[in-house]
Design an enzyme around this catalytic site. Structure first.
Site, mmCIF file in Angstrom:
data_model
loop_
_atom_site.group_PDB
_atom_site.id
_atom_site.type_symbol
_atom_site.label_atom_id
_atom_site.label_comp_id
_atom_site.label_asym_id
_atom_site.label_seq_id
_atom_site.Cartn_x
_atom_site.Cartn_y
_atom_site.Cartn_z
ATOM 1 N N THR A 19 0.875 -1.185 0.000
ATOM 2 C CA THR A 19 0.000 0.000 0.000
ATOM 3 C C THR A 19 0.904 1.225 0.000
ATOM 4 O O THR A 19 1.959 1.203 0.638
ATOM 5 C CB THR A 19 -0.861 -0.001 1.284
ATOM 6 O OG1 THR A 19 -1.785 -1.066 1.210
ATOM 7 C CG2 THR A 19 -1.586 1.310 1.483
ATOM 8 N N THR A 68 -0.514 1.937 6.611
ATOM 9 C CA THR A 68 -0.365 0.736 5.786
ATOM 10 C C THR A 68 -0.304 -0.463 6.724
ATOM 11 O O THR A 68 0.151 -0.348 7.853
ATOM 12 C CB THR A 68 0.922 0.818 4.936
ATOM 13 O OG1 THR A 68 1.226 -0.486 4.427
ATOM 14 C CG2 THR A 68 2.115 1.304 5.736
ATOM 15 N N GLY A 69 -0.759 -1.605 6.229
ATOM 16 C CA GLY A 69 -0.716 -2.795 7.080
ATOM 17 C C GLY A 69 -2.017 -3.551 7.025
ATOM 18 O O GLY A 69 -2.778 -3.439 6.051
HETATM 19 N N1 GLY Z 1 -3.914 -1.734 4.253
HETATM 20 C C1 GLY Z 1 -4.377 -2.197 3.027
HETATM 21 C C2 GLY Z 1 -5.422 -3.195 3.131
HETATM 22 O O1 GLY Z 1 -5.426 -4.022 4.018
HETATM 23 O O2 GLY Z 1 -6.303 -3.175 2.320
#
Ligand code: GLY
Length: 312
Positions: A170, A221-222
């Site tokens: 991401t 992100t994650g």
């Molecule tokens: N953080 C991106 C997702 O899990 O969609």
């Protein structure tokens, strides 16, 4: 004030073979955003440009190179926020456009709504002059391989762009422009092997993205389901509002999410004054920022590289 921009290229268990590509792509993205800021451009345009750069790059899970859902399709999402007036734009379930972040920006400027999804987002984008691409042209060999691996093992997280280490790759950017306006953009393909129609944290304001000129901005992100339960981006903003600095707030909220929900994440933060926060509970997260004619960047825990940067 001196404008500043920071980017991330996704938190997760990035294999060694992908490290250089992510570092190079993160540096390229931060330069794209920085060049807009130093020419007097807005934070909103700068974060969009940085994210567009990573959406084109197969090393990131956004735009071309996005991970695939269970049916082998790309389904992308993105959000962007303006800290001046808290305007937002977000899109989800995008299948046939290369740059979801640019459509999200258009939602912010041209739509009475905040979040458009699927068919409605496509109708909006076409109406605004965006051109579709063949959905197959967004699929990279690496994303295909990741889905095959996922389907073989039947468990999330076995590949770089798998789920255990979350929506790895991401991308996001946070900027403060010379007028002191804060903006944040985040874009993703989600997680490999996700259910059709699954929506994660990235398009949800307060989870993937938050910007407020009175405080600062955050892109996360994650592991999407954990990030959205914890409202991670806004949790960091709240800690800053309560007086903690950008880095302490970022660390405290990311670690708090991980200990509460047992999944990893990362975030980049700028305070309204341009103070920096970077933290990830995953093994790796690529990031980069430019300050005092130097690019600072890294991907491993505790690692900071720096290079001289002369503006072109
Ligand atoms: N953080 C991106 C997702 O899990 O969609």
């Amino acid at each position: 004030m001196n404008p500043i921009i920071i980017v991330h290229g996704g938190a997760g268990d990035v294999p060694d073979s992908r490290v250089k590509g992510k570092l190079d792509g993160s540096k390229k993205a931060v330069i794209a955003g920085h060049e807009i800021l130093v020419r007097g451009g807005s934070a909103l345009d700068a974060v969009e440009a940085a994210v567009v750069s990573m959406e084109k790059d197969e090393y990131f899970n956004a735009g071309y190179g996005s991970v695939l859902n269970l049916r082998g399709e790309v389904e992308m999402e993105a959000s962007i926020m303006c800290g001046k007036n808290l305007d937002v734009g977000a899109v989800t379930l995008i299948k046939d456009f290369l740059h979801p972040i640019s459509i999200a920006h258009k939602v912010l400027t041209d739509s009475p709504h905040s979040l458009l999804g699927g068919e409605g987002a496509k109708i909006f984008a076409l109406d605004k002059g965006f051109h579709t691409v063949d959905p197959k042209s967004l699929i990279s060999p690496h994303a295909k391989k990741a889905l095959e691996d996922f389907l073989k093992h039947g468990e999330f997280g076995r590949t770089e762009i798998g789920m255990d280490e979350a929506g790895v790759g991401t991308v996001g950017a946070v900027a403060v422009d010379s007028n002191g306006h804060v903006a944040v953009a985040t874009s993703t393909g989600g997680m490999s092997g996700k259910a059709i129609g699954r929506i994660g944290d990235t398009p949800q304001i307060g989870s993937g993205t938050y910007a407020d000129d009175l405080v600062g901005g955050v892109s996360t992100t994650g592991h999407g389901e954990s990030i959205l339960k914890y409202c991670l981006a806004h949790s960091i903003i709240k800690l800053m509002e309560d007086g903690l600095d950008a880095n302490t707030s970022t660390k405290k909220a990311v670690n708090g999410m991980t200990s509460r929900l047992n999944n990893t994440a990362g975030a980049i933060t700028l305070s309204k004054n341009g103070d920096i926060g970077i933290h990830f509970s995953s093994k790796r997260m690529s990031w980069a920022y430019i300050k005092d004619k130097k690019i600072f960047y890294g991907i491993n825990q505790g690692e900071v590289f720096e290079e001289q940067y002369e503006q072109q």
